[in-house]
Design a protein around this motif. Structure first.
Motif, mmCIF file in Angstrom:
data_model
loop_
_atom_site.group_PDB
_atom_site.id
_atom_site.type_symbol
_atom_site.label_atom_id
_atom_site.label_comp_id
_atom_site.label_asym_id
_atom_site.label_seq_id
_atom_site.Cartn_x
_atom_site.Cartn_y
_atom_site.Cartn_z
ATOM 1 N N PHE A 62 0.841 -1.203 0.000
ATOM 2 C CA PHE A 62 0.000 0.000 0.000
ATOM 3 C C PHE A 62 0.873 1.248 0.000
ATOM 4 O O PHE A 62 0.573 2.228 -0.695
ATOM 5 C CB PHE A 62 -0.909 -0.022 1.232
ATOM 6 C CG PHE A 62 -1.895 1.111 1.294
ATOM 7 C CD1 PHE A 62 -3.160 0.988 0.742
ATOM 8 C CD2 PHE A 62 -1.551 2.314 1.913
ATOM 9 C CE1 PHE A 62 -4.070 2.032 0.806
ATOM 10 C CE2 PHE A 62 -2.450 3.366 1.980
ATOM 11 C CZ PHE A 62 -3.717 3.223 1.416
ATOM 12 N N THR A 63 1.959 1.228 0.772
ATOM 13 C CA THR A 63 2.852 2.390 0.873
ATOM 14 C C THR A 63 3.493 2.717 -0.466
ATOM 15 O O THR A 63 3.601 3.884 -0.855
ATOM 16 C CB THR A 63 3.959 2.125 1.921
ATOM 17 O OG1 THR A 63 3.351 1.823 3.176
ATOM 18 C CG2 THR A 63 4.859 3.345 2.069
ATOM 19 N N TYR A 64 3.909 1.680 -1.202
ATOM 20 C CA TYR A 64 4.513 1.882 -2.524
ATOM 21 C C TYR A 64 3.515 2.536 -3.465
ATOM 22 O O TYR A 64 3.828 3.525 -4.146
ATOM 23 C CB TYR A 64 4.978 0.531 -3.071
ATOM 24 C CG TYR A 64 5.554 0.601 -4.472
ATOM 25 C CD1 TYR A 64 6.886 0.909 -4.689
ATOM 26 C CD2 TYR A 64 4.753 0.347 -5.592
ATOM 27 C CE1 TYR A 64 7.421 0.962 -5.974
ATOM 28 C CE2 TYR A 64 5.269 0.401 -6.883
ATOM 29 C CZ TYR A 64 6.605 0.706 -7.060
ATOM 30 O OH TYR A 64 7.112 0.769 -8.333
ATOM 31 N N LEU A 65 2.299 1.982 -3.508
ATOM 32 C CA LEU A 65 1.258 2.547 -4.369
ATOM 33 C C LEU A 65 0.952 3.996 -3.999
ATOM 34 O O LEU A 65 0.795 4.856 -4.867
ATOM 35 C CB LEU A 65 -0.021 1.712 -4.259
ATOM 36 C CG LEU A 65 -0.128 0.445 -5.111
ATOM 37 C CD1 LEU A 65 -1.413 -0.307 -4.763
ATOM 38 C CD2 LEU A 65 -0.112 0.779 -6.589
ATOM 39 N N LEU A 66 0.854 4.253 -2.700
ATOM 40 C CA LEU A 66 0.537 5.593 -2.219
ATOM 41 C C LEU A 66 1.601 6.597 -2.660
ATOM 42 O O LEU A 66 1.293 7.691 -3.148
ATOM 43 C CB LEU A 66 0.427 5.583 -0.686
ATOM 44 C CG LEU A 66 0.150 6.924 -0.001
ATOM 45 C CD1 LEU A 66 -1.223 7.443 -0.400
ATOM 46 C CD2 LEU A 66 0.244 6.767 1.518
ATOM 47 N N THR A 67 2.865 6.218 -2.501
ATOM 48 C CA THR A 67 3.971 7.113 -2.867
ATOM 49 C C THR A 67 3.966 7.412 -4.367
ATOM 50 O O THR A 67 4.090 8.567 -4.781
ATOM 51 C CB THR A 67 5.319 6.478 -2.472
ATOM 52 O OG1 THR A 67 5.311 6.183 -1.074
ATOM 53 C CG2 THR A 67 6.468 7.427 -2.780
ATOM 54 N N ILE A 68 3.838 6.357 -5.171
ATOM 55 C CA ILE A 68 3.833 6.531 -6.625
ATOM 56 C C ILE A 68 2.660 7.407 -7.061
ATOM 57 O O ILE A 68 2.800 8.310 -7.906
ATOM 58 C CB ILE A 68 3.766 5.162 -7.336
ATOM 59 C CG1 ILE A 68 5.045 4.360 -7.070
ATOM 60 C CG2 ILE A 68 3.552 5.338 -8.835
ATOM 61 C CD1 ILE A 68 6.301 5.025 -7.579
ATOM 62 N N TYR A 69 1.487 7.160 -6.486
ATOM 63 C CA TYR A 69 0.290 7.904 -6.868
ATOM 64 C C TYR A 69 0.417 9.383 -6.496
ATOM 65 O O TYR A 69 -0.023 10.265 -7.243
ATOM 66 C CB TYR A 69 -0.943 7.295 -6.200
ATOM 67 C CG TYR A 69 -2.244 7.755 -6.822
ATOM 68 C CD1 TYR A 69 -2.708 7.195 -8.009
ATOM 69 C CD2 TYR A 69 -3.003 8.751 -6.226
ATOM 70 C CE1 TYR A 69 -3.888 7.615 -8.585
ATOM 71 C CE2 TYR A 69 -4.197 9.181 -6.796
ATOM 72 C CZ TYR A 69 -4.632 8.606 -7.974
ATOM 73 O OH TYR A 69 -5.801 9.030 -8.553
ATOM 74 N N MET A 70 1.036 9.673 -5.352
ATOM 75 C CA MET A 70 1.224 11.067 -4.925
ATOM 76 C C MET A 70 2.169 11.806 -5.873
ATOM 77 O O MET A 70 1.902 12.946 -6.273
ATOM 78 C CB MET A 70 1.763 11.097 -3.493
ATOM 79 C CG MET A 70 0.749 10.731 -2.430
ATOM 80 S SD MET A 70 1.496 10.574 -0.779
ATOM 81 C CE MET A 70 2.109 12.238 -0.526
ATOM 82 N N ILE A 71 3.286 11.164 -6.224
ATOM 83 C CA ILE A 71 4.248 11.806 -7.127
ATOM 84 C C ILE A 71 3.618 12.010 -8.506
ATOM 85 O O ILE A 71 3.817 13.042 -9.153
ATOM 86 C CB ILE A 71 5.532 10.966 -7.233
ATOM 87 C CG1 ILE A 71 6.207 10.856 -5.864
ATOM 88 C CG2 ILE A 71 6.499 11.579 -8.249
ATOM 89 C CD1 ILE A 71 7.404 9.914 -5.832
ATOM 90 N N ARG A 72 2.842 11.029 -8.945
ATOM 91 C CA ARG A 72 2.147 11.143 -10.234
ATOM 92 C C ARG A 72 1.169 12.319 -10.221
ATOM 93 O O ARG A 72 1.084 13.086 -11.188
ATOM 94 C CB ARG A 72 1.401 9.837 -10.515
ATOM 95 C CG ARG A 72 0.825 9.696 -11.922
ATOM 96 C CD ARG A 72 0.343 8.259 -12.103
ATOM 97 N NE ARG A 72 -0.124 7.983 -13.456
ATOM 98 C CZ ARG A 72 -1.410 7.949 -13.812
ATOM 99 N NH1 ARG A 72 -2.344 8.180 -12.916
ATOM 100 N NH2 ARG A 72 -1.751 7.680 -15.064
#
Length: 493
Positions: free
Chosen positions: A356-366
């Motif tokens: 979940f943390t990986y997805l959250l980080t990628i989605y925020m930067i995107r």
């Protein structure tokens, strides 16, 4: 609405329009998190349930070509009240829908109202502010345009976790009534003075064109790209769009004046925004499918994942508009698109146990990357147009947003579904785990295609230049137009 450009901005009008637009834009992605629940409720496929979003964008793409005419024919007050009334009616129909086809009907009625709001709001924002302040003004527009759809999945996740998806529509009804009543009593009557004519054949051609292309792409997931039910609508759609564009150049008063594409910065802006939207809106559907169907997470978890990205879009949209006023579009667009390309590529490498943390980080930067693109590029493109083309430019921008989003959703969901079907059909007695793995690989492939769209937008961004509504070319065309018309009248006499 060019006469408003000489007046102080009417903030009462802008605030009311922003409020109505916020609710309508919210519905663009309101149901994305709820799609798995709707699919299970009605017992339909993933390709079929995407019509909840695709039908909404499809109708918007059909209605928007008429909005330049409507803005020149009717007052902002009349258009706003009509749009909000239609949106309210569609919300009631969708909220109480007993069958999937009724839900689609409600969404289409919603879209017929929502389609009028975005070009109306953009036109008022552009005509109410001088060029050196438009970046900040359009930042507020982008706040509504991107923050509302971005926060939709979060609100939707909380609701669907605890209640039926029908509640998503119920909760909008009282808010829409309040906005409609306030608009009725408070909106000023601003009359338009431009001559405009409606062309029935143009409406028929645009309906066949955009409807055919989107229907064909949306059907490809279940029927295959080589199917006649896909190819025939696609070919009819392409022919319809071609004839529609040709007809606009022959009309004395075109429904949509495609001469806006004679301005290079507007054309480049359209390429960038179109390509970026194809990846952006599709991602808003692919991520919920991955989290809920593959990882088995709840709608609330999906909504919480998207919340930080939504907040970034909300806070950064006005900031990016201000930065555009200071530094121009090129540096911001290149930086933002580079971030979007890299993060979308990372999303094409998902695993079943991706954290979940990986997805959250990628989605925020995107999300951060996308906020650096849309406001500067869109404002720069609109600034390059002379005043008499502004209504057509804003309508084409709105149509581009809706149609490119629809095509992106239809195409990338089709990529995912086609890959999944081909892979599963090759299996002997596939288990649920094997089907999930095939679906995951299809999602990864779809994100990889989305990365390609964003890369094309990044290449186009290197050709951006600072533009202004005070362009010499724009002024000369605006001055030459009435002179040429006078010459034609003299020659006829």
């Amino acid at each position: 609405m060019s006469e408003t450009s000489q007046k102080k901005p009417d903030y009462k009008l802008i605030i009311i329009l922003l409020s109505g637009a916020f609710i309508s834009f919210l519905s663009n992605t309101f149901l994305n998190v709820a799609l798995p629940a709707i699919k299970n409720d009605f017992g339909i496929s993933t390709s079929a349930v995407q019509w909840v979003s695709t039908s909404y964008m499809l109708v918007s793409g059909i209605i928007i070509p008429t909005t330049a005419y409507l803005m020149q024919k009717f007052s902002a007050r009349t258009l706003f009240l009509t749009a909000m009334s239609l949106f309210l009616l569609g919300t009631i129909v969708a909220g109480f829908s007993p069958a999937f086809i009724v839900l689609i009907l409600g969404r289409m009625i919603q879209a017929s109202g929502s389609a009028m709001l975005m070009p109306l709001l953009m036109n008022i924002m552009i005509s109410s502010f001088p060029p050196d302040k438009r970046g900040t003004a359009m930042g507020l527009f982008s706040l509504v345009m991107f923050f509302a759809p971005a926060i939709g999945p979060t609100v939707s996740g909380i609701v669907v976790e605890n209640y039926s998806w029908h509640v998503l529509f119920y909760m909008m009804i009282p808010v829409l009534i309040i906005v409609l009543v306030v608009g009725f009593w408070q909106l000023p009557e601003i009359q338009q003075k431009r001559e405009a004519h409606i062309d029935i054949m143009s409406i028929i051609l645009s309906t066949i064109g955009f409807g055919g292309v989107l229907y064909g792409l949306s059907s490809a997931g279940e029927n295959g790209l080589a199917s006649s039910s896909v190819l025939i609508p696609l070919l009819l759609g392409i022919a319809g769009i071609t004839l529609y564009v040709i007809r606009q150049f022959k009309l004395e008063f075109p429904m949509l004046d495609f001469r806006v594409y004679k301005y290079p910065m507007y054309t480049i802006a359209s390429l960038i925004i179109g390509a970026a939207n194809m990846a952006l809106f599709a991602g808003m559907i692919l991520i919920p499918i991955f989290m809920q169907d593959i990882q088995g997470l709840s709608p609330l978890d999906t909504g919480l994942l998207m919340l930080p990205g939504a907040l970034i879009m909300g806070f950064m949209s006005p900031v990016s508009g201000k930065l555009f006023d200071m530094y121009g579009p090129k540096t911001m667009a290149i930086t933002g698109l580079a971030l979007a390309v890299v993060t979308t590529f990372f999303l094409s490498r998902l695993e079943i146990d991706t954290s979940f943390t990986y997805l959250l980080t990628i989605y925020m930067i995107r999300a951060l990357g996308m906020t650096m693109v849309n406001t500067p590029v869109m404002t720069n493109g609109m600034n390059s147009l002379p005043a008499h083309l502004t209504p057509h430019g804003s309508s084409l921008n709105s149509m581009l947003n809706q149609v490119s989003g629809s095509i992106g959703i239809a195409l990338l969901i089709t990529v995912m579904q086609t890959y999944t079907n081909i892979t599963v059909n090759k299996m002997d007695s596939p288990t649920e785990a094997m089907i999930n793995q095939a679906t995951l690989e299809g999602i990864n492939l779809a994100f990889l295609v989305g990365t390609g769209f964003l890369f094309l937008a990044l290449v186009a961004a290197f050709f951006l230049k600072q533009s202004s509504s005070a362009d010499t070319i724009g002024k000369s065309i605006a001055r030459a137009r009435p002179i040429n018309e006078d010459k034609k009248k003299i020659s006829r006499d």
